[in-house]
Design a protein around this motif. Structure first.
Motif, PDB file in Angstrom:
ATOM      1  N   LEU A 650       0.846  -1.180   0.000  1.00 16.45           N
ATOM      2  CA  LEU A 650       0.000   0.000   0.000  1.00 16.45           C
ATOM      3  C   LEU A 650       0.886   1.236   0.000  1.00 16.45           C
ATOM      4  O   LEU A 650       2.069   1.187   0.360  1.00 16.45           O
ATOM      5  N   VAL A 651       0.304   2.355  -0.425  1.00 17.62           N
ATOM      6  CA  VAL A 651       1.025   3.618  -0.499  1.00 17.62           C
ATOM      7  C   VAL A 651       0.221   4.670   0.245  1.00 17.62           C
ATOM      8  O   VAL A 651      -1.008   4.698   0.172  1.00 17.62           O
ATOM      9  N   SER A 652       0.910   5.526   0.983  1.00 22.72           N
ATOM     10  CA  SER A 652       0.256   6.602   1.728  1.00 22.72           C
ATOM     11  C   SER A 652       0.853   7.938   1.321  1.00 22.72           C
ATOM     12  O   SER A 652       2.007   8.038   0.900  1.00 22.72           O
ATOM     13  N   GLY A 653       0.040   9.003   1.443  1.00 19.01           N
ATOM     14  CA  GLY A 653       0.487  10.363   1.138  1.00 19.01           C
ATOM     15  C   GLY A 653       0.158  11.276   2.293  1.00 19.01           C
ATOM     16  O   GLY A 653      -0.880  11.138   2.944  1.00 19.01           O
ATOM     17  N   SER A 654       1.034  12.248   2.542  1.00 19.29           N
ATOM     18  CA  SER A 654       0.946  13.047   3.763  1.00 19.29           C
ATOM     19  C   SER A 654       1.122  14.530   3.478  1.00 19.29           C
ATOM     20  O   SER A 654       1.617  14.937   2.419  1.00 19.29           O
ATOM     21  N   SER A 655       0.766  15.328   4.476  1.00 18.46           N
ATOM     22  CA  SER A 655       1.025  16.762   4.404  1.00 18.46           C
ATOM     23  C   SER A 655       2.510  17.066   4.472  1.00 18.46           C
ATOM     24  O   SER A 655       2.911  18.217   4.228  1.00 18.46           O
ATOM     25  N   ASP A 656       3.342  16.080   4.800  1.00 18.23           N
ATOM     26  CA  ASP A 656       4.789  16.295   4.761  1.00 18.23           C
ATOM     27  C   ASP A 656       5.338  16.230   3.342  1.00 18.23           C
ATOM     28  O   ASP A 656       6.548  16.385   3.120  1.00 18.23           O
ATOM     29  N   GLY A 657       4.455  16.002   2.346  1.00 22.98           N
ATOM     30  CA  GLY A 657       4.860  16.006   0.947  1.00 22.98           C
ATOM     31  C   GLY A 657       5.410  14.700   0.435  1.00 22.98           C
ATOM     32  O   GLY A 657       5.770  14.596  -0.741  1.00 22.98           O
ATOM     33  N   THR A 658       5.480  13.667   1.272  1.00 23.64           N
ATOM     34  CA  THR A 658       6.072  12.400   0.847  1.00 23.64           C
ATOM     35  C   THR A 658       5.021  11.348   0.551  1.00 23.64           C
ATOM     36  O   THR A 658       3.889  11.401   1.032  1.00 23.64           O
ATOM     37  N   LEU A 659       5.447  10.376  -0.248  1.00 23.73           N
ATOM     38  CA  LEU A 659       4.724   9.119  -0.420  1.00 23.73           C
ATOM     39  C   LEU A 659       5.534   8.043   0.277  1.00 23.73           C
ATOM     40  O   LEU A 659       6.764   8.015   0.163  1.00 23.73           O
ATOM     41  N   ARG A 660       4.856   7.173   1.001  1.00 18.55           N
ATOM     42  CA  ARG A 660       5.544   6.060   1.656  1.00 18.55           C
ATOM     43  C   ARG A 660       4.880   4.755   1.233  1.00 18.55           C
ATOM     44  O   ARG A 660       3.659   4.657   1.219  1.00 18.55           O
ATOM     45  N   LEU A 661       5.715   3.793   0.866  1.00 17.66           N
ATOM     46  CA  LEU A 661       5.233   2.497   0.414  1.00 17.66           C
ATOM     47  C   LEU A 661       5.520   1.461   1.481  1.00 17.66           C
ATOM     48  O   LEU A 661       6.634   1.402   2.026  1.00 17.66           O
ATOM     49  N   TRP A 662       4.501   0.639   1.783  1.00 18.29           N
ATOM     50  CA  TRP A 662       4.555  -0.278   2.910  1.00 18.29           C
ATOM     51  C   TRP A 662       4.199  -1.687   2.470  1.00 18.29           C
ATOM     52  O   TRP A 662       3.472  -1.893   1.488  1.00 18.29           O
ATOM     53  N   SER A 663       4.668  -2.651   3.251  1.00 17.34           N
ATOM     54  CA  SER A 663       4.202  -4.037   3.121  1.00 17.34           C
ATOM     55  C   SER A 663       2.973  -4.200   4.001  1.00 17.34           C
ATOM     56  O   SER A 663       3.016  -3.917   5.193  1.00 17.34           O
ATOM     57  N   SER A 664       1.872  -4.651   3.405  1.00 15.51           N
ATOM     58  CA  SER A 664       0.659  -4.853   4.202  1.00 15.51           C
ATOM     59  C   SER A 664       0.750  -6.126   5.039  1.00 15.51           C
ATOM     60  O   SER A 664      -0.040  -6.312   5.967  1.00 15.51           O
ATOM     61  N   GLN A 665       1.703  -7.002   4.721  1.00 18.04           N
ATOM     62  CA  GLN A 665       1.849  -8.241   5.467  1.00 18.04           C
ATOM     63  C   GLN A 665       2.673  -8.046   6.738  1.00 18.04           C
ATOM     64  O   GLN A 665       2.304  -8.514   7.808  1.00 18.04           O
ATOM     65  N   SER A 666       3.798  -7.327   6.606  1.00 20.90           N
ATOM     66  CA  SER A 666       4.672  -7.123   7.762  1.00 20.90           C
ATOM     67  C   SER A 666       4.527  -5.751   8.395  1.00 20.90           C
ATOM     68  O   SER A 666       4.972  -5.531   9.522  1.00 20.90           O
ATOM     69  N   LYS A 670       8.872   0.213   2.945  1.00 23.04           N
ATOM     70  CA  LYS A 670       9.675  -0.288   1.844  1.00 23.04           C
ATOM     71  C   LYS A 670      10.363   0.825   1.059  1.00 23.04           C
ATOM     72  O   LYS A 670      11.443   0.626   0.506  1.00 23.04           O
ATOM     73  N   ASP A 671       9.731   1.989   0.982  1.00 22.18           N
ATOM     74  CA  ASP A 671      10.313   3.071   0.181  1.00 22.18           C
ATOM     75  C   ASP A 671       9.675   4.385   0.585  1.00 22.18           C
ATOM     76  O   ASP A 671       8.527   4.416   1.068  1.00 22.18           O
ATOM     77  N   THR A 672      10.410   5.469   0.414  1.00 23.10           N
ATOM     78  CA  THR A 672       9.898   6.814   0.662  1.00 23.10           C
ATOM     79  C   THR A 672      10.222   7.688  -0.543  1.00 23.10           C
ATOM     80  O   THR A 672      11.383   7.734  -0.984  1.00 23.10           O
ATOM     81  N   LEU A 673       9.212   8.358  -1.091  1.00 20.39           N
ATOM     82  CA  LEU A 673       9.399   9.253  -2.232  1.00 20.39           C
ATOM     83  C   LEU A 673       9.149  10.685  -1.779  1.00 20.39           C
ATOM     84  O   LEU A 673       8.094  10.993  -1.221  1.00 20.39           O
ATOM     85  N   SER A 674      10.121  11.555  -1.996  1.00 19.73           N
ATOM     86  CA  SER A 674       9.924  12.983  -1.731  1.00 19.73           C
ATOM     87  C   SER A 674       9.157  13.557  -2.912  1.00 19.73           C
ATOM     88  O   SER A 674       9.742  14.016  -3.900  1.00 19.73           O
ATOM     89  N   ALA A 675       7.854  13.509  -2.810  1.00 24.96           N
ATOM     90  CA  ALA A 675       7.000  13.713  -3.980  1.00 24.96           C
ATOM     91  C   ALA A 675       6.686  15.181  -4.250  1.00 24.96           C
ATOM     92  O   ALA A 675       6.802  15.666  -5.376  1.00 24.96           O
ATOM     93  N   HIS A 676       6.259  15.911  -3.218  1.00 28.20           N
ATOM     94  CA  HIS A 676       5.792  17.283  -3.390  1.00 28.20           C
ATOM     95  C   HIS A 676       6.324  18.143  -2.254  1.00 28.20           C
ATOM     96  O   HIS A 676       6.638  17.646  -1.167  1.00 28.20           O
ATOM     97  N   VAL A 677       6.376  19.458  -2.496  1.00 31.23           N
ATOM     98  CA  VAL A 677       6.761  20.376  -1.423  1.00 31.23           C
ATOM     99  C   VAL A 677       5.546  20.786  -0.599  1.00 31.23           C
ATOM    100  O   VAL A 677       5.686  21.352   0.482  1.00 31.23           O
ATOM    101  N   ASN A 678       4.361  20.491  -1.105  1.00 29.31           N
ATOM    102  CA  ASN A 678       3.113  20.792  -0.409  1.00 29.31           C
ATOM    103  C   ASN A 678       2.406  19.482  -0.059  1.00 29.31           C
ATOM    104  O   ASN A 678       2.802  18.411  -0.505  1.00 29.31           O
ATOM    105  N   PRO A 679       1.341  19.553   0.746  1.00 31.38           N
ATOM    106  CA  PRO A 679       0.646  18.326   1.137  1.00 31.38           C
ATOM    107  C   PRO A 679       0.162  17.489  -0.039  1.00 31.38           C
ATOM    108  O   PRO A 679      -0.261  18.019  -1.067  1.00 31.38           O
ATOM    109  N   VAL A 680       0.233  16.177   0.140  1.00 32.68           N
ATOM    110  CA  VAL A 680      -0.350  15.227  -0.805  1.00 32.68           C
ATOM    111  C   VAL A 680      -1.760  14.904  -0.317  1.00 32.68           C
ATOM    112  O   VAL A 680      -1.949  14.463   0.816  1.00 32.68           O
ATOM    113  N   HIS A 681      -2.757  15.132  -1.167  1.00 37.20           N
ATOM    114  CA  HIS A 681      -4.145  14.935  -0.763  1.00 37.20           C
ATOM    115  C   HIS A 681      -4.749  13.626  -1.268  1.00 37.20           C
ATOM    116  O   HIS A 681      -5.747  13.160  -0.723  1.00 37.20           O
TER     117      HIS A 681
END
Length: 708
Positions: A650-666, A670-681
């Motif tokens: 799964l992937v999550s987006g935050s007001s910190d501007g990042t995307l974070r990718l996670w394992s739903s099993q553990s 798994k990964d962090t993307l510095s996606a935007h300088v503003n919140p990800v909605h």
């Protein structure tokens, strides 16, 4: 859920019904005056705090509690502040029940604190509006004046002068988009009285006229000056102090407009100049005088809902690159215009002719076009191409409206930015992939939806119809029905092929925050800030039922179990599992310590993920009703979460501007993307699982591709 009323408590918001506050140990007041239940701290200042609450005696209607608890008790300033607090109550009471002024519900003392209870006005201040979007157009500014001047006329007729009209003290009410005048001096007067022993000169620098700042005197024309200065800020995007030359003793706002390449009607310019004269005697003396002059100006034409395209004779999907065959025996093709909401069991026919080249929106403001009069014809759905997104130069003769490509992806493994879609004029709140074609639809607080070819980055069309910002979009699995919802409290159902508006669903009392399409595309669930879930029949455009509300606004909804159950979340910090048939709550999942912004359900229906303002994502086992993992790492609130098609990620987006990718099993990161300088909605995952779209407050949508 209850809130600690100790003004010194550092963490007053709690998901508890305990007798004492877990943070400070003070007793928790479950009912002020036996009726007002404080739920959440929403503001604080030198005079005290402001809380969101429910009024048990008025069917749990929402209200705001202002607690007066200044830090300098026993001083002359404190006594003056108490007097001003009482004046605030008297002012609001005298102004009665004007629909654009918060209603005073109660005023009382309890436990040595003073409380003022007001009607809750949900919406954004004009200060928030101007920070989030482009400057006001002439039409928007005129509408604002026509809406607010009668309010000023009303309060002046009652002998009340506001004395602090600024963009921060005007709220755009979400339910009807009317401006509401708030804060009749209470917060400002408290802070001024506490800070300065000499007096209570009220007014904000830049917006207050000279007579208020020098001598504390105020007249009806003083409010008109402040409203005029507010208008200049909204019109230019510049604060009033940056629009005035003290050396020349004159306003320079028209020069600022000229530098922006903009002009307004000379008559409106004259009205604004007269409102903001330095001398009281040279200004308008009454709000009615301003209204009279405004009504003499030529009327402005309104916008027409529908597809906006530079070439009205072409259908929406004309020119999409034809995707390859998705499997043996499957034919590539496009989802096309329909004349009714489709039944998922209907048969589809193959495309009989190739597609033409793309039609794109020009960089200049487009004219309103008509929907295509020659649709292509039915097509068999197929999986979209997952080849690397093109990042070369635009095709000649195919310009895009503010949507430059992002350049080639960086060589290497992992997630790479391959496209940046630009063109929205405000925060992008929603994004959804068409499961059958290389099409992505985005929704924004600029009131529009935009339809993109995500492979090429071309803007295909813009859809206008919502009166206020778009909060969510959904596309059916055949790729033919588009549903959108917004701050105008409506849901709109479109034929994605030709942009035809099929239904406008009305019934929610406040803005609709989220929508979810059922598996057969004929059933829709909607969540709203009015605290309810509603189920709709899309074939008929009718309301099926309303599920009873919970404490607080609802922010999100998702389907599972072939439309038998629903998951929702919102302001009460919980995730709720519903039986859609019986309208019963089957389970309440607790654990979040702040608002649940979005929920997502895994493709197999076994897991639910909830993204929260408490900066976490929580994974729940829906079968056993247990919390599996708490995903931590975001540094600001998590606004959005989505599962991949395999359900293992799964992937999550935050007001910190990042995307974070996670394992739903553990539950591991798994990964962090510095996606935007503003919140990800919003985040969305394309059906192949190789493309992620992230929509942001920076007004862009970014596309990320896995480079394996």
């Amino acid at each position: 859920m209850i809130c600690c009323l100790n003004p010194h408590c550092t963490q007053p918001n709690h998901a508890t019904l305990a007798a004492v506050c877990p943070t400070c140990g003070n007793p928790l007041e479950h009912r002020l005056r036996g009726r007002y239940r404080p739920l959440k701290l929403i503001g604080r200042g030198g005079f005290g705090r402001t809380y969101f609450a429910l009024d048990a005696d008025r069917l749990n209607s929402r209200c705001v509690i202002k607690q007066f608890a200044p830090q300098t008790q026993g001083t002359k300033s404190f006594l003056k502040a108490v007097q001003l607090f009482e004046q605030e109550a008297v002012r609001l009471h005298e102004l009665g029940e004007h629909p654009q002024i918060p209603t005073l519900l109660a005023y009382f003392e309890q436990n040595k604190y003073l409380y003022l209870v007001q009607q809750m006005v949900q919406g954004r201040t004009l200060h928030q509006e101007i920070a989030a979007q482009a400057a006001y157009s002439e039409g928007h500014l005129r509408q604002l004046l026509e809406d607010l001047l009668p309010v000023l006329h009303f309060i002046h007729q009652h002998g009340v002068i506001h004395r602090d009209i600024t963009p921060s003290n005007i709220i755009r009410r979400k339910v009807d988009q009317k401006p509401v005048l708030i804060d009749f001096g209470v917060a400002k007067q408290f802070s001024e009285a506490i800070r300065y022993e000499q007096g209570t000169r009220i007014g904000t620098e830049g917006y207050a006229p000279i007579e208020q700042l020098r001598s504390g005197q105020a007249y009806p024309s003083s409010d008109l000056y402040s409203l005029g200065a507010t208008c200049l800020h909204l019109l230019t995007g510049c604060k009033p102090e940056d629009l005035y030359s003290p050396q020349a003793g004159c306003w320079l706002w028209q020069e600022h407009l000229q530098k922006q390449g903009r002009t307004i009607h000379p008559g409106l310019a004259a009205v604004l100049n007269c409102m903001t004269k330095d001398l009281v005697s040279e200004r308008y003396q009454t709000a009615q005088d301003v209204l009279d002059d405004l009504q003499r100006l030529p009327k402005l034409e309104g916008a027409v809902p529908g597809w906006v395209s530079s070439q009205s004779s072409q259908s929406l999907f004309t020119g999409l690159d034809r995707p390859p065959l998705s499997g043996p025996g499957q034919t590539a093709g496009l989802a096309l215009p329909i004349t009714s909401i489709p039944n998922i069991n209907e048969a589809a026919e193959p495309v009989s002719k190739p597609l033409s080249k793309p039609a794109s929106e020009p960089a200049s403001r487009p004219a309103v076009g008509n929907p295509s009069s020659s649709p292509l014809g039915p097509a068999t759905p197929s999986a979209p191409s997952t080849k690397p997104i093109s990042s070369g130069s635009p095709r000649s003769g195919s310009p895009r409206s503010g949507s430059p490509r992002s350049g080639p992806a960086i060589a290497g493994h992992g997630w790479q930015l391959v496209q940046t879609l630009m063109g929205h004029q405000s925060w992008v709140m929603a994004a959804a992939f068409n499961p059958q074609q290389p099409v992505l639809v985005s929704g924004s607080l600029d009131d529009t939806l935009r339809v993109w070819n995500w492979q090429s980055g071309d803007l295909l069309h813009s859809l206008k119809g919502h009166a206020r910002g778009v909060n969510d979009v959904a596309i059916d699995r055949r790729g033919q029905v588009l549903v959108s919802c917004g701050d105008d409290a409506t849901i709109k159902v479109w034929s994605l092929g030709d942009g035809t508006l099929r239904h406008t669903l009305k019934g929610h009392l406040r803005d609709v925050t989220a929508i979810a399409l059922g598996s057969d595309s004929s059933l829709l669930a909607s969540a709203s800030e009015d605290g309810t879930l509603k189920l709709w029949n899309l074939n008929q455009g009718t309301l099926i039922k309303t599920l009873p509300g919970s404490a607080g606004m609802l922010k999100t909804v998702a389907w599972l179990d072939a439309d038998q159950r629903l998951v929702s979340g919102g302001l009460d910090n919980t995730v709720r599992l519903w039986n859609a048939q019986t309208s019963a709550v089957l389970k309440v999942f607790t654990g979040h310590t702040n608002t649940v912004n979005q929920v997502a359900v895994s493709p197999d229906g076994r897991l639910a993920a909830s993204a929260s303002k408490d900066r976490t994502v929580r994974l729940w086992d829906l079968a056993t009703s247990t919390l599996l993992h708490t995903l931590q790492g975001h540094t600001q609130e998590v606004n959005t979460v989505a599962f991949f098609p395999d359900g293992r990620r799964l992937v999550s987006g935050s007001s910190d501007g990042t995307l974070r990718l996670w394992s739903s099993q553990s539950g591991t990161l798994k990964d962090t993307l510095s996606a935007h300088v503003n919140p990800v909605h919003q985040v969305a995952v394309q059906t192949s699982g190789n493309i992620i779209a992230s929509a942001s407050a920076d007004k862009t949508i970014k596309l990320w591709q896995w480079q394996g």
